[in-house]
Design a protein around this motif. Structure first.
Motif, short mmCIF file in Angstrom:
data_model
loop_
_atom_site.label_atom_id
_atom_site.label_comp_id
_atom_site.label_asym_id
_atom_site.label_seq_id
_atom_site.Cartn_x
_atom_site.Cartn_y
_atom_site.Cartn_z
N ARG A 37 -3.49 -2.84 -10.29
CA ARG A 37 -3.77 -3.53 -9.45
C ARG A 37 -5.35 -3.51 -9.40
O ARG A 37 -6.10 -4.51 -9.53
N LEU A 38 -5.92 -2.21 -9.55
CA LEU A 38 -7.35 -2.04 -9.16
C LEU A 38 -8.12 -2.52 -10.56
O LEU A 38 -8.92 -3.42 -10.32
N LEU A 67 -10.31 -6.10 -2.07
CA LEU A 67 -9.38 -4.83 -2.33
C LEU A 67 -8.47 -4.63 -1.10
O LEU A 67 -9.01 -4.43 -0.07
N CYS A 84 -1.39 1.37 -7.93
CA CYS A 84 -2.58 1.16 -7.52
C CYS A 84 -3.66 0.82 -8.36
O CYS A 84 -4.63 -0.01 -8.52
N GLU A 124 -6.42 0.44 -2.48
CA GLU A 124 -7.25 0.08 -3.72
C GLU A 124 -8.68 0.59 -3.55
O GLU A 124 -9.08 1.08 -4.51
N ASP A 173 0.68 -1.19 -0.07
CA ASP A 173 -0.08 0.00 -0.06
C ASP A 173 0.88 1.24 0.02
O ASP A 173 0.24 2.25 -0.53
#
Length: 229
Positions: free
Chosen positions: A201-202, A155, A198, A159, A96
């Motif tokens: 990934r999302l 998530l 991010c 995210e 993160d």
């Protein structure tokens, strides 16, 4: 008291950071290897993991991926100065946020508290406080849950907050700097790679890595916007 699982192989660094974080009001379990850290996930139940990427045995990146497979606890990775490739790879593996060595306790404490706020009820900020549908994507701002095509989407905190921030204003273009400040609480010195990793990934979790993304759209030269066409 926030519970911090620190995975760091350098004994001197481990002891110094553990002591400093305890003075900042955190409960800390310090592990010297990735294997030990993974073993402590269930019994210790940390609120956040501080993970060094350079570990003996199982690598920090593999630890990061395994933690992500087990749940969505926030992960802050620790990297050596200038290891840009490690930063990008670590973020794409599910971290993160990150800090660079030497680790300054006040900076780490601030990052820990920021990711915890992202993971807390502050995600539900009173904006459109109910489930909303965007085509096949349903976002429940009260229950803090997301489904896509009827299936739950797991998530990570960053995210989820990114999705909430973008979807609160469909069609509005957010610059990467605006997203850094809204999602990670980073000021002008923030690293926009956090945003790009991010977003990647999302998109992957929403099944739209290729082609023309439906939900998280890139506006070249400006940033990102949320669409539900």
């Amino acid at each position: 008291m926030p519970r911090v699982l620190m995975i760091e192989d350098d004994l001197d660094v481990r002891d110094a950071v553990r002591l400093a974080l305890r003075h900042q009001g955190h409960e800390v379990f310090a592990a010297g290897t990735g294997e030990e850290g993974l073993e402590q996930l269930r019994p210790f139940r940390p609120d956040v993991v501080v993970l060094d990427l350079m570990l003996p045995g199982i690598s920090g990146l593999d630890v990061c991926r395994r933690i992500r497979e087990r749940g969505q606890v926030p992960i802050i990775m620790v990297t050596a100065m200038g290891d840009d490739n490690d930063v990008v790879t670590g973020l794409e593996a599910g971290a993160d946020d990150y800090v660079v060595k030497p680790v300054h306790a006040r900076v780490l404490d601030a990052r820990i508290r920021a990711v915890l706020r992202s993971h807390d009820a502050s995600l539900s900020d009173g904006v459109r406080p109910r489930a909303e549908s965007h085509g096949e994507l349903v976002i429940d701002r009260v229950g803090l849950a997301v489904t896509h095509r009827g299936e739950p989407v797991a998530l990570a905190p960053s995210e989820f907050r990114l999705l909430l921030t973008l979807s609160a204003s469909p069609g509005r273009v957010f610059s990467r700097q605006e997203l850094l400040e809204a999602v990670w609480e980073h000021s002008y010195y923030g690293d926009i790679r956090l945003v790009d990793a991010c977003v990647k990934r999302l998109r992957g979790k929403l099944g739209e890595l290729g082609g023309d993304p439906r939900y998280i759209q890139t506006v070249r030269g400006f940033g990102y916007r949320f669409g539900s066409r």
